[in-house]
Design a protein around this motif. Structure first.
Motif, short mmCIF file in Angstrom:
data_model
loop_
_atom_site.label_atom_id
_atom_site.label_comp_id
_atom_site.label_asym_id
_atom_site.label_seq_id
_atom_site.Cartn_x
_atom_site.Cartn_y
_atom_site.Cartn_z
N TYR A 10 2.39 3.86 3.22
CA TYR A 10 3.08 3.39 4.43
C TYR A 10 2.56 4.13 5.67
CZ TYR A 10 6.90 1.87 7.45
OH TYR A 10 7.64 1.32 8.47
N GLN A 11 2.29 5.43 5.50
CA GLN A 11 1.74 6.22 6.61
C GLN A 11 0.39 5.64 7.04
OE1 GLN A 11 3.26 9.38 7.63
NE2 GLN A 11 1.83 9.43 9.35
N ARG A 12 -0.42 5.19 6.11
CA ARG A 12 -1.73 4.62 6.45
C ARG A 12 -1.59 3.29 7.19
NH1 ARG A 12 -2.88 6.40 0.87
NH2 ARG A 12 -4.07 8.35 1.02
N LEU A 13 -0.59 2.53 6.79
CA LEU A 13 -0.35 1.27 7.51
C LEU A 13 0.12 1.54 8.94
CD1 LEU A 13 1.56 -0.75 4.75
CD2 LEU A 13 -0.84 -1.00 5.40
N VAL A 26 -5.61 -8.91 5.78
CA VAL A 26 -5.31 -8.25 4.50
C VAL A 26 -6.49 -7.38 4.08
CG1 VAL A 26 -4.90 -8.67 2.05
CG2 VAL A 26 -3.68 -10.02 3.75
N THR A 27 -7.70 -7.84 4.38
CA THR A 27 -8.89 -7.06 4.02
C THR A 27 -8.88 -5.71 4.74
OG1 THR A 27 -10.16 -9.07 3.67
CG2 THR A 27 -11.41 -7.03 3.99
N CYS A 33 -5.86 1.32 3.02
CA CYS A 33 -5.06 1.92 1.94
C CYS A 33 -5.88 2.25 0.69
CB CYS A 33 -3.92 0.97 1.55
SG CYS A 33 -2.68 0.77 2.85
N PHE A 34 -7.21 2.04 0.76
CA PHE A 34 -8.10 2.35 -0.36
C PHE A 34 -7.67 1.66 -1.65
CE2 PHE A 34 -7.79 6.10 2.44
CZ PHE A 34 -9.07 6.12 2.94
N CYS A 35 -7.37 0.35 -1.52
CA CYS A 35 -6.93 -0.40 -2.70
C CYS A 35 -7.43 -1.85 -2.57
CB CYS A 35 -5.41 -0.36 -2.85
SG CYS A 35 -4.52 -1.15 -1.50
N SER A 36 -7.13 -2.64 -3.58
CA SER A 36 -7.55 -4.04 -3.56
C SER A 36 -6.64 -4.87 -2.65
CB SER A 36 -7.50 -4.61 -4.98
OG SER A 36 -6.17 -4.68 -5.44
N GLU A 37 -7.12 -6.05 -2.29
CA GLU A 37 -6.29 -6.95 -1.47
C GLU A 37 -5.05 -7.37 -2.23
OE1 GLU A 37 -8.48 -10.19 0.15
OE2 GLU A 37 -10.12 -8.94 0.92
N ARG A 38 -5.21 -7.58 -3.53
CA ARG A 38 -4.05 -7.96 -4.35
C ARG A 38 -2.99 -6.87 -4.31
NH1 ARG A 38 -4.25 -9.53 -10.83
NH2 ARG A 38 -1.99 -9.84 -11.07
N HIS A 39 -3.45 -5.61 -4.42
CA HIS A 39 -2.48 -4.51 -4.44
C HIS A 39 -1.82 -4.33 -3.08
CE1 HIS A 39 -0.52 -0.92 -5.87
NE2 HIS A 39 -1.08 -0.17 -4.91
N VAL A 40 -2.57 -4.51 -1.99
CA VAL A 40 -1.97 -4.32 -0.68
C VAL A 40 -0.93 -5.40 -0.41
CG1 VAL A 40 -3.43 -5.68 0.91
CG2 VAL A 40 -2.54 -3.46 1.62
N ARG A 41 -1.14 -6.60 -0.94
CA ARG A 41 -0.10 -7.64 -0.80
C ARG A 41 1.18 -7.21 -1.51
NH1 ARG A 41 -4.69 -11.22 -1.39
NH2 ARG A 41 -5.00 -12.42 0.56
#
Length: 565
Positions: A10-13, A26-27, A33-41
């Motif tokens: 959340y801090q990164r967002l 989303v990309t 967040c150093f994660c996949s697009e699926r995970h960020v969703r």
């Protein structure tokens, strides 16, 4: 850890716009967040369901959505920490605190001292150092010694500050006329902390392992074997009488753990957690003696927070304060006493140090240095006797006695002996004596390679509930004495102790032991230096606190009033 990860994401967002609305893909969020697009969703959906933010996506790949924040990371952190503390999840709170050390003080303080947490009376003690694991046998720390008595039971025990042993796992015992067979009758309703019934054969197995430890072999040298002579009777067969046996079995070092699970005992409290930052004890519901009034005891071990100014339960290890660190000065003193234990000086009389020189050194310390030590007020009291009624030796002024040109001092903790050693070195230099000082960074002499070269040793002698038997144990078991005395002197000392233990009358044993220590003090081999002033302070809501001989209080006696409706 999961909450900490969510907060970090959340801090990164939040960070790029400092909380202002963002139009972002989303990309871009996934890269942030150093994660996949699926995970960020998934992260966005969970945060939105929690009410932290709103995410309005636009259809089509690469389209920018609108990200609106409803709460700051700092506010979230505070909420998470407070919830973790209210739920008793101290580890989670500390993980979150690493992100905001300035916030932990206000949040932690209300949870110290006595609290009813989820209808469970809990006493929380902020502590200044990690606690060592509870091992079988002797333990160097006062806190660990005290905890061993709260977690484990012995065949016998000391009740309160009474020096006479009473029944524990054994409800009573009988001694044969010749003193060579001791029958301990085991209670029939005993249970381990895991709920299993205690079998007498298990106690024999645990005792056999305990008595195999080298240091306890010396303490129980008179025991030939143990036998299960009845399903509820454990018999000790001795090769010579030892009327200290019930005292030795009541020592914290003789408490018995499950033969296959050394962390499981049968004392009033069981270990629920033993970690570097948290030790939690919980009431043993099947305890065989009086049940504790508290349901849980917690040590919150956070020295890194104390370094940031939070404060500590130990202004000094012998002065314990329970409650909010900011209010340490205003907490009420609920119990205080002068310790029976003492810091001591021993002098090895050899070609380099005569008895008269040793006496002069002791005079220097007692008549000059102890009166001017720059220590905190109300911390120590210079010793005038070894035990009550066991006066230290007194000699006239010996200023005419010339001290050796060089001496070597070895000492171990506590920290007050640092100051003592420095003062002594400076004073002896004025007398033409060069003192080499060696510090053994431990609470006992175990592992000290410098004892053989020492002329002088300073250390700390803790005294348990039975002072005389504790001092007898000291002479038998401490590796100090073979280095301090010549081989014939040490052999004679052990033979004398064997003769004393054969005295069935306790008063006779005490009188003979007093004579042994009087000789050691008169020959300037041993002198006590100072005793500590034990103190426990607590807020008004914590009751039933009474200092024991180790400067702690019996957790089975403490209690908290029920919260008002």
């Amino acid at each position: 850890m999961r909450q900490l990860n969510r907060l970090n994401q959340y801090q990164r967002l939040w960070h790029p716009s400092a909380g202002a609305p963002q139009r972002v893909t989303v990309t871009e969020l996934a890269e942030r967040c150093f994660c996949s697009e699926r995970h960020v969703r998934t992260l966005l959906r969970q945060a939105q369901e929690a009410g932290w933010l709103s995410w309005r996506a636009q259809s089509g790949r690469g389209k920018r959505g609108e990200l609106t924040f409803h709460v700051s990371p700092e506010t979230l952190r505070n909420r998470m920490m407070e919830e973790a503390l209210r739920s008793g999840h101290k580890h989670t709170a500390l993980e979150l605190a690493q992100l905001a050390p300035q916030d932990i003080r206000a949040l932690l303080e209300p949870f110290l001292g006595g609290q009813w947490q989820n209808d469970t009376p809990t006493l929380r003690i902020p502590y200044y150092r990690p606690l060592d694991p509870l091992q079988p046998g002797f333990l160097p720390g006062r806190a660990e010694q005290h905890l061993a008595g709260q977690v484990f039971s012995g065949l016998t025990r000391f009740n309160g500050n009474c020096s006479a042993p009473a029944g524990d796992l054994a409800h009573h015992w009988e001694i044969s006329a010749d003193g060579l067979r001791w029958h301990f009758y085991i209670r029939s309703t005993l249970h381990w902390h895991n709920g299993d019934k205690i079998e007498t054969a298990q106690l024999q197995t645990s005792l056999t392992a305990l008595l195999a430890l080298p240091v306890l072999q010396r303490l129980f040298a008179s025991v030939q074997r143990t036998e299960v002579t009845h399903p509820q009777c454990l018999t000790f067969v001795l090769h010579q009488p030892d009327y200290w046996l019930a005292h030795r079995l009541a020592s914290y070092a003789s408490r018995l753990a499950h033969p296959e699970r050394p962390d499981i005992g049968s004392g009033p409290f069981r270990i629920a957690a033993w970690e570097p930052e948290l030790v939690r004890l919980e009431c043993h519901e099947q305890y065989h003696l009086s049940h504790p009034l508290l349901k849980a005891i917690e040590y919150w071990i956070t020295p890194q927070l104390f370094d940031r100014g939070l404060g500590t339960s130990c202004r000094h290890p012998v002065q314990i304060a329970i409650g909010e660190p900011e209010e340490l000065a205003s907490l009420r003193l609920v119990s205080n006493s002068i310790s029976l234990g003492f810091c001591y000086l021993t002098l090895k009389q050899s070609s380099g140090l005569s008895e008269m020189q040793a006496r002069r050194l002791i005079n220097i310390i007692h008549q000059t240095l102890l009166l001017t030590l720059p220590l905190e007020e109300n911390l120590i009291t210079p010793s005038r006797e070894l035990l009550p009624g066991w006066a230290i030796a007194q000699w006239p002024a010996l200023n005419h006695v010339t001290l050796p040109a060089t001496l070597t001092l070895v000492y171990h903790l506590p920290v007050e002996l640092h100051i003592m050693a420095e003062q002594l070195k400076r004073y002896l230099a004025q007398q033409g004596c060069d003192l080499t000082v060696i510090f053994h960074d431990a609470k006992t002499w175990d592992g000290c390679a410098s004892l053989a070269q020492a002329d002088m040793m300073m250390g700390d002698r803790l005294i348990g509930e039975a002072p005389e038997s504790t001092l007898e144990q000291w002479l038998r078991c401490d590796i100090l004495w073979p280095h301090l005395l010549s081989a014939p002197e040490f052999a004679h000392l052990q033979a004398t102790l064997d003769a004393v233990q054969k005295q069935a009358c306790e008063q006779d044993r005490h009188a003979k032991l007093k004579e042994i220590f009087a000789r050691l003090m008169e020959k300037a081999v041993l002198t006590p230096l100072f005793n500590y002033q034990y103190q426990v302070s607590a807020p008004p809501g914590v009751n039933g606190i009474r200092l024991n001989t180790r400067g702690w209080f019996d957790f089975t006696e403490a209690w908290l009033p029920a919260p008002k409706a």
